[in-house]
Motif scaffolding. Structure first.
Motif, PDB file in Angstrom:
ATOM      1  N   THR A  86       0.841  -1.190   0.000  1.00 48.37           N
ATOM      2  CA  THR A  86       0.000   0.000   0.000  1.00 48.37           C
ATOM      3  C   THR A  86       0.876   1.239   0.000  1.00 48.37           C
ATOM      4  OG1 THR A  86      -1.763  -1.174   1.181  1.00 48.37           O
ATOM      5  CG2 THR A  86      -1.801   1.246   1.238  1.00 48.37           C
ATOM      6  N   ASP A  87       0.629   2.131  -0.949  1.00 47.89           N
ATOM      7  CA  ASP A  87       1.449   3.335  -1.088  1.00 47.89           C
ATOM      8  C   ASP A  87       0.579   4.530  -1.450  1.00 47.89           C
ATOM      9  OD1 ASP A  87       4.501   2.441  -1.164  1.00 47.89           O
ATOM     10  OD2 ASP A  87       3.366   0.961  -2.310  1.00 47.89           O
ATOM     11  N   ASP A  88       0.927   5.684  -0.892  1.00 51.51           N
ATOM     12  CA  ASP A  88       0.365   6.947  -1.360  1.00 51.51           C
ATOM     13  C   ASP A  88       1.205   7.421  -2.542  1.00 51.51           C
ATOM     14  OD1 ASP A  88      -1.702   7.227   0.559  1.00 51.51           O
ATOM     15  OD2 ASP A  88      -0.226   7.871   2.042  1.00 51.51           O
ATOM     16  N   VAL A  89       0.543   7.707  -3.642  1.00 51.28           N
ATOM     17  CA  VAL A  89       1.246   8.025  -4.883  1.00 51.28           C
ATOM     18  C   VAL A  89       0.815   9.392  -5.380  1.00 51.28           C
ATOM     19  CG1 VAL A  89       1.825   7.211  -7.194  1.00 51.28           C
ATOM     20  CG2 VAL A  89       1.174   5.564  -5.441  1.00 51.28           C
ATOM     21  N   ASP A 640       3.713  25.891  -1.452  1.00 47.66           N
ATOM     22  CA  ASP A 640       4.606  24.870  -0.894  1.00 47.66           C
ATOM     23  C   ASP A 640       3.813  23.695  -0.312  1.00 47.66           C
ATOM     24  OD1 ASP A 640       6.711  26.567  -1.523  1.00 47.66           O
ATOM     25  OD2 ASP A 640       6.683  27.518   0.451  1.00 47.66           O
ATOM     26  N   CYS A 641       2.867  23.187  -1.098  1.00 45.39           N
ATOM     27  CA  CYS A 641       2.001  22.115  -0.608  1.00 45.39           C
ATOM     28  C   CYS A 641       2.682  20.753  -0.758  1.00 45.39           C
ATOM     29  CB  CYS A 641       0.671  22.116  -1.373  1.00 45.39           C
ATOM     30  SG  CYS A 641      -0.307  23.612  -1.104  1.00 45.39           S
ATOM     31  N   ARG A 642       2.326  19.856   0.180  1.00 44.46           N
ATOM     32  CA  ARG A 642       2.861  18.496   0.162  1.00 44.46           C
ATOM     33  C   ARG A 642       1.748  17.528   0.548  1.00 44.46           C
ATOM     34  NH1 ARG A 642       8.492  18.841   0.278  1.00 44.46           N
ATOM     35  NH2 ARG A 642       8.719  16.656   0.892  1.00 44.46           N
ATOM     36  N   PHE A 643       1.808  16.327  -0.045  1.00 47.96           N
ATOM     37  CA  PHE A 643       0.882  15.267   0.333  1.00 47.96           C
ATOM     38  C   PHE A 643       1.689  14.028   0.711  1.00 47.96           C
ATOM     39  CE2 PHE A 643      -1.272  11.318  -0.950  1.00 47.96           C
ATOM     40  CZ  PHE A 643      -2.355  11.355  -0.078  1.00 47.96           C
ATOM     41  N   ALA A 644       1.510  13.575   1.934  1.00 49.10           N
ATOM     42  CA  ALA A 644       2.211  12.386   2.433  1.00 49.10           C
ATOM     43  C   ALA A 644       3.715  12.484   2.179  1.00 49.10           C
ATOM     44  CB  ALA A 644       1.644  11.125   1.792  1.00 49.10           C
ATOM     45  N   GLY A 645       4.245  13.699   2.331  1.00 53.81           N
ATOM     46  CA  GLY A 645       5.673  13.912   2.127  1.00 53.81           C
ATOM     47  C   GLY A 645       6.076  14.205   0.701  1.00 53.81           C
ATOM     48  N   HIS A 646       5.142  14.030  -0.252  1.00 53.97           N
ATOM     49  CA  HIS A 646       5.453  14.297  -1.655  1.00 53.97           C
ATOM     50  C   HIS A 646       5.201  15.777  -1.970  1.00 53.97           C
ATOM     51  CE1 HIS A 646       5.629   9.995  -2.610  1.00 53.97           C
ATOM     52  NE2 HIS A 646       4.550   9.854  -1.868  1.00 53.97           N
ATOM     53  N   PRO A 647       6.173  16.500  -2.499  1.00 52.77           N
ATOM     54  CA  PRO A 647       5.921  17.890  -2.897  1.00 52.77           C
ATOM     55  C   PRO A 647       4.963  17.934  -4.076  1.00 52.77           C
ATOM     56  CG  PRO A 647       8.100  17.178  -3.617  1.00 52.77           C
ATOM     57  CD  PRO A 647       7.559  16.085  -2.762  1.00 52.77           C
ATOM     58  N   LEU A 648       4.067  18.925  -4.063  1.00 48.52           N
ATOM     59  CA  LEU A 648       3.083  19.092  -5.129  1.00 48.52           C
ATOM     60  C   LEU A 648       3.496  20.281  -5.986  1.00 48.52           C
ATOM     61  CD1 LEU A 648      -0.197  18.560  -3.054  1.00 48.52           C
ATOM     62  CD2 LEU A 648       1.110  16.871  -4.366  1.00 48.52           C
ATOM     63  N   ASP A 649       3.748  20.016  -7.261  1.00 47.79           N
ATOM     64  CA  ASP A 649       4.205  21.074  -8.161  1.00 47.79           C
ATOM     65  C   ASP A 649       3.067  21.964  -8.630  1.00 47.79           C
ATOM     66  OD1 ASP A 649       6.767  20.015  -7.996  1.00 47.79           O
ATOM     67  OD2 ASP A 649       6.412  18.634  -9.660  1.00 47.79           O
ATOM     68  N   ASP A 650       1.845  21.541  -8.387  1.00 46.92           N
ATOM     69  CA  ASP A 650       0.689  22.304  -8.848  1.00 46.92           C
ATOM     70  C   ASP A 650      -0.362  22.286  -7.752  1.00 46.92           C
ATOM     71  OD1 ASP A 650      -1.858  22.954 -10.393  1.00 46.92           O
ATOM     72  OD2 ASP A 650      -0.348  23.153 -11.970  1.00 46.92           O
ATOM     73  N   ARG A 651      -1.171  23.316  -7.683  1.00 52.24           N
ATOM     74  CA  ARG A 651      -2.216  23.364  -6.661  1.00 52.24           C
ATOM     75  C   ARG A 651      -3.577  22.957  -7.210  1.00 52.24           C
ATOM     76  NH1 ARG A 651      -0.780  29.256  -4.568  1.00 52.24           N
ATOM     77  NH2 ARG A 651      -0.147  29.350  -6.746  1.00 52.24           N
ATOM     78  N   PRO A 660     -10.592  10.405   3.106  1.00 52.94           N
ATOM     79  CA  PRO A 660     -10.198  11.801   3.355  1.00 52.94           C
ATOM     80  C   PRO A 660      -8.707  12.006   3.061  1.00 52.94           C
ATOM     81  CG  PRO A 660     -11.503  10.936   5.173  1.00 52.94           C
ATOM     82  CD  PRO A 660     -11.163   9.769   4.304  1.00 52.94           C
ATOM     83  N   ARG A 661      -8.362  13.160   2.519  1.00 48.26           N
ATOM     84  CA  ARG A 661      -6.963  13.472   2.177  1.00 48.26           C
ATOM     85  C   ARG A 661      -6.554  14.758   2.878  1.00 48.26           C
ATOM     86  NH1 ARG A 661      -5.119   8.865  -0.393  1.00 48.26           N
ATOM     87  NH2 ARG A 661      -6.691   8.138  -1.882  1.00 48.26           N
ATOM     88  N   GLU A 662      -5.317  14.776   3.363  1.00 48.51           N
ATOM     89  CA  GLU A 662      -4.777  15.979   3.988  1.00 48.51           C
ATOM     90  C   GLU A 662      -3.581  16.472   3.196  1.00 48.51           C
ATOM     91  OE1 GLU A 662      -3.925  15.304   8.098  1.00 48.51           O
ATOM     92  OE2 GLU A 662      -6.046  15.372   8.687  1.00 48.51           O
ATOM     93  N   VAL A 663      -3.604  17.752   2.866  1.00 53.50           N
ATOM     94  CA  VAL A 663      -2.530  18.394   2.129  1.00 53.50           C
ATOM     95  C   VAL A 663      -1.931  19.472   3.020  1.00 53.50           C
ATOM     96  CG1 VAL A 663      -1.916  19.686   0.057  1.00 53.50           C
ATOM     97  CG2 VAL A 663      -3.699  17.935  -0.059  1.00 53.50           C
ATOM     98  N   ASP A 664      -0.640  19.388   3.245  1.00 50.47           N
ATOM     99  CA  ASP A 664       0.059  20.307   4.152  1.00 50.47           C
ATOM    100  C   ASP A 664       0.670  21.436   3.332  1.00 50.47           C
ATOM    101  OD1 ASP A 664       1.293  21.521   6.228  1.00 50.47           O
ATOM    102  OD2 ASP A 664       2.594  19.846   6.767  1.00 50.47           O
ATOM    103  N   CYS A 665       0.231  22.682   3.572  1.00 46.08           N
ATOM    104  CA  CYS A 665       0.674  23.836   2.786  1.00 46.08           C
ATOM    105  C   CYS A 665       1.115  24.973   3.712  1.00 46.08           C
ATOM    106  CB  CYS A 665      -0.462  24.350   1.890  1.00 46.08           C
ATOM    107  SG  CYS A 665      -1.198  23.123   0.787  1.00 46.08           S
ATOM    108  N   THR A 666       1.651  25.998   3.090  1.00 43.93           N
ATOM    109  CA  THR A 666       1.967  27.250   3.775  1.00 43.93           C
ATOM    110  C   THR A 666       1.005  28.321   3.277  1.00 43.93           C
ATOM    111  OG1 THR A 666       4.311  26.672   3.942  1.00 43.93           O
ATOM    112  CG2 THR A 666       3.726  29.013   4.169  1.00 43.93           C
ATOM    113  N   ARG A 667       0.374  29.012   4.192  1.00 45.01           N
ATOM    114  CA  ARG A 667      -0.569  30.067   3.795  1.00 45.01           C
ATOM    115  C   ARG A 667       0.194  31.268   3.266  1.00 45.01           C
ATOM    116  NH1 ARG A 667      -5.875  30.346   7.607  1.00 45.01           N
ATOM    117  NH2 ARG A 667      -6.321  31.864   5.965  1.00 45.01           N
ATOM    118  N   GLU A 668      -0.355  31.866   2.220  1.00 51.04           N
ATOM    119  CA  GLU A 668       0.211  33.094   1.685  1.00 51.04           C
ATOM    120  C   GLU A 668      -0.310  34.267   2.514  1.00 51.04           C
ATOM    121  OE1 GLU A 668      -0.683  33.374  -2.430  1.00 51.04           O
ATOM    122  OE2 GLU A 668       0.547  31.650  -3.001  1.00 51.04           O
TER     123      GLU A 668
END
Length: 720
Positions: A86-89, A640-651, A660-668
């Motif tokens: 099982t992997d988050d991709v 600067d959003c990330r999902f399960a440690g993966h950087p997200l190049d697009d929002r 449910p999914r959690e995305v960790d970001c920095t607020r502007e």
């Protein structure tokens, strides 16, 4: 009729018979209901397929979990060491970030005396949301289970790993997860299995670098080793993908195989057990078992070698030789033709004139084919929007365009009638000679197309009475390739298929010189009659349904709902809610999945469950609705959003499944956060379907991947 004419007619009949035999041989083997325990039987594999392909089972769905449990239990019952990985991709895909949790099933059968590298077989067990996936890729999954069982009856030397990937239809997600975990260094060869239709023979269409030893193994794996290196050259240049793409990019060696006929069933509700060709299932399995026996007992540390040129003869024998030899043969053959023209004291100007007429015939035939199909599309616009743009009565069209090409060649033969026979033979050979020289340098895997007809024609330059030899050789090689090309490209690109056929069809010019002049006109009339018959007969009906679609869109923020359709126009079913003159809109900015023009009409607002989103610090939590299979999320005011440690190049995110999914970001700083969430449901919800009524029997749902298919889009906007 002169003796020369009778002779030409006789040889043309022989050539036609050879071509017909090549086409008739291009079939899968007969399915076996039962077979000895160590052999493959489609009847046994069918029981697995019956369990797998009950309903659609896309990644993240409850039915996907049901299929996964069956794979684990069955493979374990056959004695394999089974695990679920099982992997988050996260995979970038055309401007969005695709996010899913994949569950790959890995079944390992230990070898009796491993050489250090394992053999890896791969098929994906997820389906599209619009079909149960009996062919794509249930047939391969079932064949792998039956192969695993057969392997237990007669173990091999090496470890054999059966990988059932998840999320291939969503963008090769499971394959990406497996390669990130394991790499490919432990595997001597990767064998991937696919389908793009519901039948036909299994065709090995893609290889990797150093494919020579694997092509040799494939040649010996079954009684029908169908493959050619032209397909590998062409596929390498196309934007298509499969799980095998991921393994190749990681440096693996391997083979990719599929069956591709019956494209109307592809990604549709008709991709079921009833429509599946059991012979295709048998061919999958026979080839798998043969490769497992051959490669499973080989030293997989030494499968790397030079590239090969290969092609099958009558679907029974795979001719293969090193690519360097193909270059040498090409040079010798082309120089041989030039020498024969010089030694034979042929008038070079006449030879080049014939070559020019032959090349012109290719261009004219392709242009006419393009124009005739465009005319058909104008007169019968619905044909261009059938499944994968493929008319049901394709046999009439294929025959018509084939005869149209013959008509052009017959007309070209009249133009060169006054040239000497040897000049016509040599001039006709110049076209494949030029193409041989080009392909030997640029696409050596395609050189066989011209190598062997040209080699057979060298003797005919000195003895024009043997002018039947080049087209006779071409008839043994080319007809199945032309047919497969037409299936792969679809009828809108029929001009490519006609040009491809005439590149060697020009070798018929010396024989056509002996036919009456009026044959070209007769052939042209016959060609148009065949195409017209296909256009008239290709109508919607219960046996030949016309694909249509409706999308119900609900915007919970605006309190508005719409009916949408990507069809070219309304029909009796869609007009019930779209009306006769719907508005034309483009909604790609709001919904990435709707990337083409649409018809739109107002719809009643239904009380459908919507997705939710929350924000805590910089963490966005999105919960899709329980009936969603895919959810789009657009983030504003975050970086600067990330999902399960993966950087997200697009929002702009594309989530699969209902977890449910959690995305960790920095607020502007100073920018309001806006989260737009849109669920996509598979098929119209019952509440919306009740407003339209049942689809009539002469219509079918649009396939996934071709244009907008039946769905609900439920949009909610959250501001923080």
């Amino acid at each position: 009729m002169p003796q020369r004419t009778w002779s030409a007619v006789a040889w043309l009949l022989v050539i036609a018979a050879v071509g017909a035999l090549a086409v008739l041989a291009f079939r899968p083997p007969a399915p076996l209901a039962d077979a000895p325990p160590a052999e493959f039987a489609a009847g046994r594999a069918e029981e697995h397929l019956r369990a797998v392909a009950r309903w659609p089972h896309p990644v993240g769905s409850p039915d996907n979990e049901r299929v996964r449990r069956y794979l684990v239990d069955t493979a374990g019952g056959f004695g394999a060491d089974v695990s679920v990985e099982t992997d988050d991709v996260v995979v970038p895909w055309r401007g969005v970030q695709r996010i899913a949790t994949t569950h790959n099933v890995v079944a390992r059968v230990p070898g009796a005396d491993p050489t250090g590298r394992a053999l890896l077989l791969v098929a994906h067990y997820d389906s599209v949301p619009t079909g149960p996936g009996a062919a794509d890729d249930g047939a391969a999954v079932a064949a792998m289970l039956e192969t695993l069982r057969a392997l237990g009856e007669r173990p091999v030397r090496n470890d054999v790993v059966f990988l059932f990937t998840d999320g291939e239809e969503a963008g090769r997600l499971g394959a990406e997860a497996f390669v990130r975990r394991h790499g490919v260094g432990d595997y001597g060869a990767v064998l991937n299995w696919e389908a793009r239709g519901s039948g036909g023979p299994v065709w090995m269409f893609e290889t990797g670098p150093g494919d020579g030893p694997l092509v040799s193994a494939f040649a010996a794996a079954s009684g029908r080793p169908i493959a050619n290196s032209l397909a590998a050259e062409v596929y390498r240049l196309m934007p298509n993908y499969s799980d095998f793409t991921v393994f190749l990019a990681a440096g693996a060696r391997g083979l990719n195989s599929a069956f591709i006929e019956g494209v109307h069933d592809y990604h549709s509700p008709y991709d079921d057990l009833a429509r599946l060709d059991r012979g295709s299932l048998q061919h999958h399995g026979e080839t798998m078992v043969g490769l497992v026996r051959g490669l499973g007992n080989a030293d997989l540390r030494a499968v790397d070698g030079g590239r090969a040129v290969y092609f099958d003869l009558f679907s029974r024998v795979l001719v293969h030789y090193p690519m360097w030899l193909a270059v040498v043969l090409a040079a010798v053959t082309v120089l041989g033709l030039a020498l024969l023209i010089r030694v034979g004291r042929l008038r070079v100007r006449r030879v080049l004139r014939v070559a020019g007429v032959a090349a012109g015939a290719v261009v004219v035939a392709a242009g006419l084919a393009f124009g005739v199909w465009r005319l058909v599309a104008v007169l019968r616009p619905g044909l261009a929007f059938l499944a994968l743009s493929e008319p049901y009565e394709r046999g009439w069209f294929v025959a018509g365009f084939a005869v149209l090409g013959l008509a052009v060649l017959l007309a070209a033969a009249v133009v060169v009638r006054r040239c000497e026979p040897a000049e016509v033979v040599a001039g006709a050979l110049v076209v494949p000679a030029v193409l041989l020289a080009v392909t030997a340098v640029a696409l050596p895997g395609a050189s066989f197309l011209f190598q062997w007809p040209l080699a057979a024609g060298l003797v005919a330059v000195r003895r024009p009475g043997l002018a039947f030899l080049p087209p006779l050789v071409a008839a043994a090689i080319h007809p199945p390739l032309v047919g497969t090309l037409l299936v792969a490209l679809g009828m809108p690109l029929v001009a490519v298929g006609v040009a491809f056929a005439l590149l060697v069809g020009v070798l018929l010019l010396p024989l056509f010189r002996g036919l009456p002049r009026y044959c070209a006109a007769v052939a042209a009339v016959v060609a148009l009659a065949l195409v017209a018959t296909g256009a008239v007969r290709s109508g919607a009906g219960p046996d030949e349904p016309r694909p249509d679609a409706l999308v119900y869109r609900l915007d919970t923020e605006g309190g508005r709902a719409d009916w949408l359709s990507g069809d070219p126009g309304t029909d009796a079913w869609t007009a019930r809610v779209l009306g006769d003159r719907p508005e034309r809109v483009t909604l790609s900015d709001e919904h990435p999945v709707l990337d083409k023009p649409l018809m739109r009409a107002d719809a009643p607002v239904l009380d459908l469950p919507a997705p939710t989103a929350g924000l805590s610090g910089g963490v966005v939590r999105v919960t899709p609705g329980a009936r969603a299979w895919r959810t789009h999320v657009a983030l504003t005011g975050l970086r600067d959003c990330r999902f399960a440690g993966h950087p997200l190049d697009d929002r702009l995110l594309e989530l699969y499944g209902t977890a449910p999914r959690e995305v960790d970001c920095t607020r502007e700083p100073g920018v309001p956060v806006v989260v737009e969430v849109t669920d996509q449901w598979p098929g119209l919800p019952e509440e919306a379907a009740a407003l339209v009524g049942p689809r009539p029997p002469d219509a079918m749902p649009v396939q996934s991947g071709s244009r907008a298919h039946d769905a609900a889009l439920v949009r909610a906007v959250f501001r923080f």
